[in-house]
Write a protein that holds these residues in place. Structure first.
Motif, PDB file in Angstrom:
ATOM      1  N   GLY A 278       0.812  -1.201   0.000  1.00  0.00           N
ATOM      2  CA  GLY A 278       0.000   0.000   0.000  1.00  0.00           C
ATOM      3  C   GLY A 278       0.849   1.257   0.000  1.00  0.00           C
ATOM      4  N   LYS A 279       0.220   2.405   0.223  1.00  0.00           N
ATOM      5  CA  LYS A 279       0.890   3.699   0.096  1.00  0.00           C
ATOM      6  C   LYS A 279       1.937   3.948   1.172  1.00  0.00           C
ATOM      7  CE  LYS A 279      -2.661   6.234   2.695  1.00  0.00           C
ATOM      8  NZ  LYS A 279      -3.623   7.368   2.652  1.00  0.00           N
ATOM      9  N   LEU A 280       1.861   3.243   2.282  1.00  0.00           N
ATOM     10  CA  LEU A 280       2.826   3.443   3.375  1.00  0.00           C
ATOM     11  C   LEU A 280       3.963   2.427   3.341  1.00  0.00           C
ATOM     12  CD1 LEU A 280       0.434   4.232   6.387  1.00  0.00           C
ATOM     13  CD2 LEU A 280       1.800   5.846   5.061  1.00  0.00           C
ATOM     14  N   ALA A 281       4.032   1.613   2.302  1.00  0.00           N
ATOM     15  CA  ALA A 281       5.025   0.531   2.281  1.00  0.00           C
ATOM     16  C   ALA A 281       6.453   1.064   2.249  1.00  0.00           C
ATOM     17  CB  ALA A 281       4.773  -0.378   1.078  1.00  0.00           C
ATOM     18  N   LYS A 282       6.735   2.031   1.363  1.00  0.00           N
ATOM     19  CA  LYS A 282       8.104   2.534   1.266  1.00  0.00           C
ATOM     20  C   LYS A 282       8.541   3.256   2.542  1.00  0.00           C
ATOM     21  CE  LYS A 282       8.416   2.745  -3.764  1.00  0.00           C
ATOM     22  NZ  LYS A 282       8.622   3.604  -4.966  1.00  0.00           N
ATOM     23  N   PRO A 283       7.706   4.149   3.124  1.00  0.00           N
ATOM     24  CA  PRO A 283       8.077   4.711   4.430  1.00  0.00           C
ATOM     25  C   PRO A 283       8.284   3.632   5.493  1.00  0.00           C
ATOM     26  CG  PRO A 283       6.301   5.995   3.461  1.00  0.00           C
ATOM     27  CD  PRO A 283       6.487   4.795   2.592  1.00  0.00           C
ATOM     28  N   ALA A 284       7.445   2.593   5.478  1.00  0.00           N
ATOM     29  CA  ALA A 284       7.566   1.528   6.473  1.00  0.00           C
ATOM     30  C   ALA A 284       8.892   0.794   6.335  1.00  0.00           C
ATOM     31  CB  ALA A 284       6.403   0.546   6.335  1.00  0.00           C
ATOM     32  N   ILE A 285       9.335   0.563   5.109  1.00  0.00           N
ATOM     33  CA  ILE A 285      10.608  -0.123   4.889  1.00  0.00           C
ATOM     34  C   ILE A 285      11.764   0.717   5.424  1.00  0.00           C
ATOM     35  CG2 ILE A 285      12.210  -0.877   3.091  1.00  0.00           C
ATOM     36  CD1 ILE A 285       9.710  -1.747   1.462  1.00  0.00           C
ATOM     37  N   ALA A 286      11.713   2.024   5.203  1.00  0.00           N
ATOM     38  CA  ALA A 286      12.773   2.911   5.714  1.00  0.00           C
ATOM     39  C   ALA A 286      12.801   2.893   7.241  1.00  0.00           C
ATOM     40  CB  ALA A 286      12.567   4.336   5.206  1.00  0.00           C
ATOM     41  N   ILE A 287      11.619   2.934   7.861  1.00  0.00           N
ATOM     42  CA  ILE A 287      11.557   2.884   9.332  1.00  0.00           C
ATOM     43  C   ILE A 287      12.095   1.553   9.833  1.00  0.00           C
ATOM     44  CG2 ILE A 287       9.991   2.854  11.312  1.00  0.00           C
ATOM     45  CD1 ILE A 287       8.166   4.765   9.680  1.00  0.00           C
ATOM     46  N   ARG A 288      11.689   0.468   9.174  1.00  0.00           N
ATOM     47  CA  ARG A 288      12.184  -0.853   9.578  1.00  0.00           C
ATOM     48  C   ARG A 288      13.707  -0.929   9.481  1.00  0.00           C
ATOM     49  NH1 ARG A 288      11.562  -5.278   5.188  1.00  0.00           N
ATOM     50  NH2 ARG A 288      13.256  -3.933   4.421  1.00  0.00           N
ATOM     51  N   ASP A 289      14.266  -0.433   8.381  1.00  0.00           N
ATOM     52  CA  ASP A 289      15.717  -0.512   8.195  1.00  0.00           C
ATOM     53  C   ASP A 289      16.457   0.348   9.221  1.00  0.00           C
ATOM     54  OD1 ASP A 289      15.288  -2.234   6.118  1.00  0.00           O
ATOM     55  OD2 ASP A 289      15.595  -0.745   4.530  1.00  0.00           O
ATOM     56  N   GLY A 290      15.912   1.497   9.559  1.00  0.00           N
ATOM     57  CA  GLY A 290      16.526   2.313  10.607  1.00  0.00           C
ATOM     58  C   GLY A 290      16.463   1.627  11.954  1.00  0.00           C
ATOM     59  N   PHE A 291      15.317   0.997  12.249  1.00  0.00           N
ATOM     60  CA  PHE A 291      15.123   0.270  13.504  1.00  0.00           C
ATOM     61  C   PHE A 291      16.141  -0.865  13.627  1.00  0.00           C
ATOM     62  CE2 PHE A 291      13.043  -2.795  16.282  1.00  0.00           C
ATOM     63  CZ  PHE A 291      12.431  -2.005  17.237  1.00  0.00           C
ATOM     64  N   LEU A 292      16.277  -1.647  12.564  1.00  0.00           N
ATOM     65  CA  LEU A 292      17.194  -2.783  12.603  1.00  0.00           C
ATOM     66  C   LEU A 292      18.655  -2.335  12.614  1.00  0.00           C
ATOM     67  CD1 LEU A 292      15.391  -5.217  10.124  1.00  0.00           C
ATOM     68  CD2 LEU A 292      15.396  -5.274  12.633  1.00  0.00           C
ATOM     69  N   ALA A 293      18.953  -1.235  11.932  1.00  0.00           N
ATOM     70  CA  ALA A 293      20.334  -0.730  11.934  1.00  0.00           C
ATOM     71  C   ALA A 293      20.757  -0.328  13.339  1.00  0.00           C
ATOM     72  CB  ALA A 293      20.463   0.457  10.984  1.00  0.00           C
ATOM     73  N   ALA A 294      19.851   0.330  14.068  1.00  0.00           N
ATOM     74  CA  ALA A 294      20.170   0.696  15.452  1.00  0.00           C
ATOM     75  C   ALA A 294      20.352  -0.547  16.312  1.00  0.00           C
ATOM     76  CB  ALA A 294      19.054   1.573  16.017  1.00  0.00           C
ATOM     77  N   HIS A 295      19.574  -1.567  16.032  1.00  0.00           N
ATOM     78  CA  HIS A 295      19.700  -2.822  16.773  1.00  0.00           C
ATOM     79  C   HIS A 295      21.061  -3.481  16.522  1.00  0.00           C
ATOM     80  CE1 HIS A 295      18.934  -6.808  18.332  1.00  0.00           C
ATOM     81  NE2 HIS A 295      19.082  -7.337  17.124  1.00  0.00           N
ATOM     82  N   TYR A 296      21.450  -3.578  15.259  1.00  0.00           N
ATOM     83  CA  TYR A 296      22.721  -4.236  14.944  1.00  0.00           C
ATOM     84  C   TYR A 296      23.921  -3.385  15.340  1.00  0.00           C
ATOM     85  CZ  TYR A 296      20.180  -7.845  12.464  1.00  0.00           C
ATOM     86  OH  TYR A 296      19.344  -8.905  12.173  1.00  0.00           O
ATOM     87  N   GLN A 297      23.721  -2.082  15.461  1.00  0.00           N
ATOM     88  CA  GLN A 297      24.804  -1.217  15.934  1.00  0.00           C
ATOM     89  C   GLN A 297      25.127  -1.505  17.392  1.00  0.00           C
ATOM     90  OE1 GLN A 297      23.911   2.941  16.641  1.00  0.00           O
ATOM     91  NE2 GLN A 297      25.819   3.595  15.652  1.00  0.00           N
TER      92      GLN A 297
END
Length: 639
Positions: A278-297
């Protein structure tokens, strides 16, 4: 620029009552006492001060000074001047102060006059004047040295130089004899330095141990860094204690720091709820990647933290069902949803046992907020912060230009409401069409150029002779609030210049800047002031290291979703902090999307940074602060 409104906030609620040493001066004219003031000389001045009747107390002191020797008059007049400042009667304070003649042979009197003048400068928002004119003098009595250092500390803080403010307070510390004043001074040092980033604290800490300021800076760095990686805290703290064994922070700050560390406990089973279609998919992917990047950091958390991701865009499940599924799966903290309608639906659940951090915000407050926390990149909050900054800068009359539609209306209304709450006036709100490159119509309406044209047309029709005409814009505008995206901002600002508004400051939200340093395009918005996050505005040398990594991995996505990556990172990093922020409402967390704090409605709010376009590039502006001056208790005297 004179920042009178900021000075009022700076001095409101506190006053410097100076210890006055007898000194010679000329008599002060009795006209300083207002004819309609009924205060009698016999009234108790101290009682009036306790009741907050500062103007009456000041006039009472002036009456008491009648017929007194010149030295006693000086004491009374100086104190009355300080009370006038307390009551925001700056003109009265200046007139009274001007009646006192400085004595080149009386250092103490001249210092006291300088202290009063410095109060006035702070009130009027001129911290540089205080810094340049008020020089510490170790030959003065300690009580006067205390006032000097406190005024300079507040001036540096007002100017945005938190490091020098802390340095002044460190110089002040040996002069304080009252334990409570010492504790408060240490707290001020601590709060000043915690506004810096860990990288800045490391780079600016040049003095070797056991330097006092260096010890404060290193402890502040450890405190901030431990938020991102609590596992390193005990090791770093032990090293600091060995390096700075006699540091004053051990007495005042260590207990607070240990208490926070014990409160910080990141949950180990996380549920992340986002829409991946849907229309929020691309923003959601960016949020997910930021969330996981902070986790792996955060290497210390990798082994023991489990993250399960749920897709909230599936039509087969409601958000309530997804929440219950996450609870059944053992989630200790739920992050999401992103969709505003789903956030509202989740807010209506009255029995939320597992804490939730939503990634958007409801329009109305939920009935139960206990375990329900809201976090979002809310445009209206940016508009309100622009209103607050403009008010602090002493700007009182604004015009607004926003796009037609719900988004523009929300920003215009949020700005207008907040600005008027702060005593400002919105003169005009004009709306433009997103798809029309010719914005002269709404700009003319905002500047009243259309009315100027109509006046000319009426005169032209009424008079037989040809008259010269040049459109004249309204002259009562202090600044313009512009809501726009990059393309529209680059059209609006040049047209403002064309229509004779080049000298009016323009403020805008982060939406006007795509985060790309395109000098040629950004020259069109030179001079514009905008609010944004450190993630976008910080130079490469002090930026979060993940920003460079993201640009390398996802350069095209960063062009559109850079702020959402930062948002996802902060959503992860906040999880261990929410309990502390909830228990300590005056505390904050330095995130990459802003300086974050939790309000009484369990909403995470952001304090943004400021930048200004100069020659097509962003130049960082200091945050304007309105701190309380803490200069009273140990200096309170009677005449």
């Amino acid at each position: 620029m004179t920042l009178q409104a900021l000075g009022k906030k700076l001095l409101h609620g506190s006053i410097i009552i100076l210890t006055i040493i007898t000194a010679g001066c000329e008599s002060v004219n009795d006209t300083m006492t207002r004819p309609d003031d009924k205060t009698r000389p016999t009234e108790n001045t101290e009682q009036l001060i306790q009741e907050g009747q500062f103007s009456k107390a000041a006039n009472n002191l002036i009456r008491l000074a009648r017929g007194k020797p010149a030295t006693e008059q000086t004491s009374l007049f100086l104190r009355a001047s300080s009370l006038f400042i307390k009551n925001s009667q700056i003109d009265e304070a200046k007139r009274l102060l001007n009646q006192i003649t400085p004595d080149p042979n009386n250092k103490i009197l001249n210092t006291q006059i300088n202290h009063i003048n410095s109060q006035i400068s702070l009130f009027e928002g001129m911290p540089e004047q205080v810094i340049n004119s008020l020089i510490p003098d170790p030959s003065l009595p300690p009580r006067l040295q205390i006032v000097t250092h406190r005024l300079r500390a507040q001036a540096y803080l007002l100017a945005g130089n938190t490091l020098e403010s802390a340095r002044e307070r460190i110089a002040l510390q040996p002069l304080l004899t009252d334990p409570e004043q010492s504790r408060l001074n240490h707290e001020q040092i601590w709060q000043s330095l915690r506004q810096l980033t860990p990288l800045a604290l490391k780079q600016l800490n040049l003095a070797p141990p056991p330097d006092i300021l260096g010890g404060w800076m290193e402890l502040a760095r450890i405190s901030i860094s431990s938020i991102l990686d609590p596992a390193t805290f005990e090791t770093d703290l032990a090293k600091w204690q060995a390096t700075y064994p006699d540091h004053p922070a051990r007495q005042w700050i260590m207990a607070q720091l240990l208490n926070r560390y014990q409160t910080i406990k990141r949950p180990e089973k996380l549920a992340l709820i986002l829409p991946f279609s849907g229309k929020l998919a691309k923003p959601a992917i960016a949020i997910r990647d930021g969330f996981l990047a902070a986790h792996y950091q955060n290497q210390s958390n990798l082994a023991r933290t489990e993250i399960k991701i749920y897709d909230s865009s599936k039509q087969s499940q409601t958000i309530e069902q997804i929440y219950q599924q996450a609870v059944t799966d053992g989630a200790e903290f739920i992050i999401g949803p992103l969709d505003k309608q789903q956030v509202t639906q989740l807010a209506n659940i009255t029995d939320i046992k597992i804490p939730v951090l939503t990634l958007n915000q409801t329009d109305t407050l939920p009935s139960v907020t206990g375990n329900f926390f809201q976090f979002g990149l809310i445009p209206e909050d940016e508009a309100r912060q622009i209103a607050e900054r403009a008010s602090l800068e002493g700007l009182i009359r604004a015009t607004v230009i926003t796009p037609k539609g719900a988004w523009g209306d929300r920003l215009a209304n949020a700005f207008k409401q907040r600005f008027e709450e702060l005593g400002g006036t919105v003169l005009e709100i004009s709306h433009y069409n997103f798809n029309n490159p010719d914005l002269s119509g709404p700009i003319k309406r905002m500047l009243n150029l259309d009315e100027s044209q109509r006046r000319y047309n009426r005169l032209k029709n009424a008079l037989p002779t040809e008259i010269k005409f040049e459109p004249r814009r309204r002259q009562d505008i202090d600044f313009i609030f512009m809501a726009a995206f990059p393309k529209q901002a680059r059209l609006i600002v040049p047209q403002l210049r064309f229509h004779h508004a080049a000298g009016i400051p323009v403020y805008t939200t982060s939406h006007a800047y795509n985060g790309k340093e395109n000098v040629n395009d950004n020259r069109d918005i030179n001079g514009v002031i905008l609010s944004d996050s450190a993630w976008i505005l910080s130079p490469e040398s002090t930026a979060d290291p993940l920003r460079k990594t993201f640009f390398q991995l996802w350069p095209q996505s960063m062009d559109h979703y850079a702020r959402l990556y930062a948002f996802g990172m902060d959503a992860y990093r906040l999880l261990g902090q929410i309990k502390w922020l909830h228990l300590n409402p005056n505390e904050y967390f330095n995130g990459v999307s802003g300086r974050l704090y939790l309000n009484q409605q369990n909403q995470i709010k952001r304090i943004l940074q400021w930048g200004q376009f100069k020659r097509g590039r962003i130049s960082i502006l200091e945050n304007i602060k309105a701190p309380d001056i803490d200069l009273n208790t140990d200096l309170l005297i009677t005449p």
